[in-house]
Design an enzyme around this catalytic site. Structure first.
Site, mmCIF file in Angstrom:
data_model
loop_
_atom_site.group_PDB
_atom_site.id
_atom_site.type_symbol
_atom_site.label_atom_id
_atom_site.label_comp_id
_atom_site.label_asym_id
_atom_site.label_seq_id
_atom_site.Cartn_x
_atom_site.Cartn_y
_atom_site.Cartn_z
ATOM 1 N N HIS A 121 -7.765 0.901 1.200
ATOM 2 C CA HIS A 121 -7.513 -0.495 1.528
ATOM 3 C C HIS A 121 -6.396 -0.726 2.571
ATOM 4 O O HIS A 121 -6.273 -1.815 3.132
ATOM 5 C CB HIS A 121 -7.135 -1.199 0.218
ATOM 6 C CG HIS A 121 -7.516 -2.629 0.133
ATOM 7 N ND1 HIS A 121 -7.458 -3.483 1.202
ATOM 8 C CD2 HIS A 121 -7.953 -3.369 -0.905
ATOM 9 C CE1 HIS A 121 -7.844 -4.686 0.813
ATOM 10 N NE2 HIS A 121 -8.156 -4.641 -0.459
ATOM 11 N N TYR A 132 0.808 -1.227 0.000
ATOM 12 C CA TYR A 132 0.000 0.000 0.000
ATOM 13 C C TYR A 132 0.841 1.277 0.000
ATOM 14 O O TYR A 132 0.856 2.012 -0.977
ATOM 15 C CB TYR A 132 -0.958 0.011 1.206
ATOM 16 C CG TYR A 132 -1.866 -1.201 1.197
ATOM 17 C CD1 TYR A 132 -2.886 -1.314 0.261
ATOM 18 C CD2 TYR A 132 -1.682 -2.264 2.097
ATOM 19 C CE1 TYR A 132 -3.703 -2.441 0.216
ATOM 20 C CE2 TYR A 132 -2.493 -3.383 2.058
ATOM 21 C CZ TYR A 132 -3.497 -3.467 1.113
ATOM 22 O OH TYR A 132 -4.288 -4.579 1.061
ATOM 23 N N SER A 141 -7.765 -15.376 3.619
ATOM 24 C CA SER A 141 -7.501 -14.684 4.869
ATOM 25 C C SER A 141 -6.499 -15.470 5.721
ATOM 26 O O SER A 141 -6.649 -16.677 5.908
ATOM 27 C CB SER A 141 -8.819 -14.547 5.630
ATOM 28 O OG SER A 141 -8.553 -14.059 6.906
ATOM 29 N N SER A 199 -11.804 -12.156 -5.623
ATOM 30 C CA SER A 199 -11.968 -12.219 -4.182
ATOM 31 C C SER A 199 -13.408 -12.542 -3.832
ATOM 32 O O SER A 199 -14.326 -12.055 -4.491
ATOM 33 C CB SER A 199 -11.597 -10.860 -3.595
ATOM 34 O OG SER A 199 -11.489 -10.956 -2.218
ATOM 35 N N GLN A 200 -13.564 -13.360 -2.814
ATOM 36 C CA GLN A 200 -14.912 -13.579 -2.288
ATOM 37 C C GLN A 200 -15.112 -12.638 -1.114
ATOM 38 O O GLN A 200 -14.329 -12.666 -0.157
ATOM 39 C CB GLN A 200 -15.090 -15.032 -1.795
ATOM 40 C CG GLN A 200 -16.464 -15.247 -1.228
ATOM 41 C CD GLN A 200 -16.712 -16.570 -0.507
ATOM 42 O OE1 GLN A 200 -17.525 -16.626 0.391
ATOM 43 N NE2 GLN A 200 -16.016 -17.632 -0.894
ATOM 44 N N PRO A 260 -11.415 -0.511 -3.167
ATOM 45 C CA PRO A 260 -12.620 -1.157 -3.697
ATOM 46 C C PRO A 260 -13.875 -0.319 -3.441
ATOM 47 O O PRO A 260 -13.871 0.594 -2.619
ATOM 48 C CB PRO A 260 -12.712 -2.461 -2.884
ATOM 49 C CG PRO A 260 -11.432 -2.575 -2.138
ATOM 50 C CD PRO A 260 -10.900 -1.191 -1.975
ATOM 51 N N SER A 310 -17.067 -27.570 -2.786
ATOM 52 C CA SER A 310 -16.862 -26.284 -2.119
ATOM 53 C C SER A 310 -17.357 -25.167 -3.033
ATOM 54 O O SER A 310 -16.890 -25.034 -4.171
ATOM 55 C CB SER A 310 -15.371 -26.094 -1.825
ATOM 56 O OG SER A 310 -15.028 -24.728 -1.916
ATOM 57 N N SER A 312 -24.923 -29.126 -2.590
ATOM 58 C CA SER A 312 -25.675 -30.382 -2.790
ATOM 59 C C SER A 312 -24.861 -31.371 -3.627
ATOM 60 O O SER A 312 -25.108 -32.572 -3.590
ATOM 61 C CB SER A 312 -27.025 -30.100 -3.456
ATOM 62 O OG SER A 312 -26.826 -29.821 -4.837
#
Ligand code: COA
Length: 630
Positions: A346, A112, A459, A557-558, A125, A431, A427
């Site tokens: 960020h 950063y 993470s 990214s999730q 973001p 994953s 189901s």
């Protein structure tokens, strides 16, 4: 201790993220766990040979056989006994012994504060809230007031250390990022920026800043009695701001969109004036900023995309980019017609604590909170003045030109994929995250007929002050899978087997990554250890295998949320894509992006390829299921 800790977490979650204050013992224990030094393990340094073995596997799908042979040779030399790899590894281990987290300071600078590109598009973001519909100014101000009130409520929980602990499986996670998102600001420098956590200093900020028509106003959000203003009082203050800023003023805030060196120089100049200095100090110290915008400028016809672009860059100088202070960590954006969201700087935190804050606000609004008794004696919003001389005027003009080109370059396509979500994937005993990552790999291959190096954030908050590790989602297995899917001759059963193998490979890498045994942070550490010791950067970092596997054409990214929201950001590289997603039970929200200047990439094409990939993957699994039943 361990037993009672997990009990606490379960309690916290069951209470819908609100810990019952009546259970005093539980609160005391939760506070202790927030002071996590005692309970969290330190970030490990992986074994050198493990990292290099993994590294070679991730390079393989991205290079030719000849190039791979060169990379193997370089790795062999690097890791020979008494070679440079061993020397650097020793330095890293020593650093790990002497620090609480061997990576965190390095990371802050390398990821950063040392980056000189603009934070807009390249780093910060956007987070788009569920879309609202405002018909009147009252609607807009009411919603903005509730966002402010909900955030102050959340701040009380953070300050009192009663935010339920996040966890991954049975592990509790480091919560330090939660203390860093409110009251924080990045400060521009000429060669390196700094960051200040005003929310952790003795003289705590008690105000927010509201931007309207490029004017900035300070609003004290606690009354003389120390109570937070209620929603009605906040609406009153916001109306006062709007009435006193009916016409746009010179957009000083647009300077924060500049290249950091350029902004660093202009910042020094701007601060020479006493009035400017006082105004900047108030903006930097505030708890958070709220931008009240007009209607979307240059709408694309897709309201999700419009809201996303407005969060990421404010639609440039013709839009609301001057109605921002992009150095501020949390900056809410409430548009006139109902496009609501935030953009966050960020440096101090990843998406999850910010998405958690949004979920809290949306719950708070739904439960019609904010009607507590009024706080005592409001002070009038205070206008923050700027004296702008000829040199700063020129800096503002330069910033407009630079931003114009950035805004013209970024294109986004945001959408809700409604055909299925996590439930279907689960189901199939797969994953959901790995499934979605493989859909992204397939989409890329479908368009480009080659694999793309692929970054997914994992993470590492299992560890003290942990931030992230990269999941390198492109693998030999993901390429086999993409090839099988795109070949009409491949039998369905083989496609399913290739999909399951690719998902398995991804899941396995993800497990390593969340346990801080990925490739990227360790290699970065070795490189920085060499630089810090004044040594040459090893050849490993100049090799085509390293360069190609780190040129992340897919930056993904999730960021899960409990409401219909999504995060979005720009690509990492000029010929890449950004793709952030929020998987819900029966749908997935996607924010995708690309640059217009790259003739190869286009986010609308990417959306089509992604949706087709998801459909095809569902179809092969359903067909396989039918066959099994026959
Ligand atoms: N069969 C059935 N269900 C399964 C399954 C399988 N084979 N594998 C996983 N699941 C379930 C899980 O139990 C989980 O269930 P839950 O919804 O009840 O919790 C759910 O599916 C989701 O698991 P999965 O999709 O595998 O991934 P995840 O949620 O563990 O996320 C990461 C994986 C890598 C994204 C996550 O660990 C992480 O690191 N997130 C942080 C990323 C980040 O910081 N982003 C911000 C950057 S700014």
């Amino acid at each position: 201790m361990a037993l009672s800790a997990s009990f606490l977490i379960r309690q916290g979650l069951r209470c819908g993220r609100i810990i019952q204050a009546s259970n005093a013992a539980m609160v005391v224990q939760l506070r202790r766990l927030h002071d996590n030094k005692a309970v969290l393990p330190r970030l490990p340094v992986p074994a050198l040979e493990d990292t290099l073995e993994k590294y070679l596997k991730t390079v393989k799908p991205l290079v030719t056989d000849e190039e791979f042979a060169v990379t193997e040779e370089i790795v062999k030399k690097f890791s020979a006994p008494d070679a440079i790899g061993a020397t650097l590894q020793k330095k890293l281990l020593e650093r790990a012994r002497n620090t609480e987290n061997w990576l965190s300071d390095w990371w802050l600078n390398a990821a950063y504060l040392d980056c000189r590109g603009p934070v807009v598009v390249w780093s910060s973001p956007g987070l788009v809230f569920p879309l609202q519909e405002f018909k009147t100014l009252d609607d807009q101000l009411n919603f903005a007031a509730k966002v402010i009130s909900g955030t102050l409520d959340y701040k009380t929980m953070v300050d009192q250390k009663t935010v339920p602990l996040d966890r991954m499986g049975k592990d509790i996670l480091d919560m330090s990022q939660y203390f860093k998102i409110l009251g924080t600001c990045r400060i521009p420098g000429v060669t390196r920026d700094t960051i200040r956590f005003y929310g952790q200093e003795p003289n705590l900020p008690k105000h927010i800043v509201v931007a309207h028509n490029n004017h900035f106003f300070k609003i004290d959000v606690y009354g003389k009695d120390g109570k937070a203003l209620n929603v009605k009082q906040l609406v009153h203050q916001l109306r006062n701001v709007v009435e006193r800023s009916t016409h746009p003023t010179i957009p000083v805030g647009i300077l924060t969109t500049q290249n950091r060196n350029v902004w660093g120089k202009a910042y020094k100049q701007l601060r020479k004036d006493k009035t400017n200095r006082a105004s900047i100090d108030e903006i930097q110290r505030c708890i958070f900023l709220v931008a009240l915008d007009g209607p979307i400028v240059n709408p694309t016809g897709n309201i999700m995309t419009d809201a996303a672009l407005n969060c990421v860059h404010g639609n440039g100088p013709q839009g609301y980019a001057g109605n921002r202070w992009y150095d501020k960590t949390i900056q809410f954006i409430v548009g006139k017609k109902g496009a609501v969201g935030l953009t966050y700087e960020h440096t101090p935190a990843e998406g999850p604590p910010v998405a958690n804050l949004m979920d809290h606000i949306m719950d708070y609004i739904e439960k019609k909170n904010g009607s507590q008794p009024p706080a005592e004696e409001l002070s009038r919003p205070h206008r923050l003045m700027f004296n702008v001389g000829a040199d700063i005027k020129q800096d503002i003009e330069d910033a407009k030109v630079a931003l114009e080109s950035l805004v013209g370059d970024l294109e986004m396509t945001c959408f809700k994929f409604s055909e299925f979500g996590k439930n279907f994937i689960k189901s199939q005993k797969l994953s959901p995250d790995s499934f979605l990552q493989m859909a992204i790999q397939l989409a890329f291959y479908r368009i480009h007929h080659e694999p793309g190096a692929h970054y997914e954030s994992a993470s590492t908050r299992k560890f003290l002050y942990g931030r992230t590790e990269t999941i390198r989602s492109c693998s030999v297995e993901s390429v086999n899978f993409a090839k099988a899917m795109l070949n009409k001759e491949t039998p369905n059963a083989e496609k399913v087997a290739a999909l399951r193998a690719a998902i398995e490979a991804h899941k396995s890498y993800a497990k390593h990554a969340v346990n801080a045994h990925g490739v990227d942070r360790h290699l970065l550490g070795l490189k920085l250890a060499a630089i810090e010791a004044g040594m040459d950067v090893p050849t490993l970092f100049m090799d085509v295998g390293y360069l190609r596997s780190s040129h992340m054409r897919l930056s993904t990214s999730q960021v899960p949320a409990r409401c219909d929201a999504f995060m979005c950001f720009g690509p990492l590289v000029p010929d890449g894509y950004g793709c952030c997603y929020n998987p819900r039970d029966d749908a997935v929200f996607f924010g995708t992006s690309a640059f217009n200047s790259s003739p190869e990439t286009d986010s609308a094409t990417f959306r089509e390829a992604l949706e087709q990939s998801l459909r095809d993957m569902q179809n092969i699994l359903l067909q396989d299921g039918l066959k099994a039943k026959l």
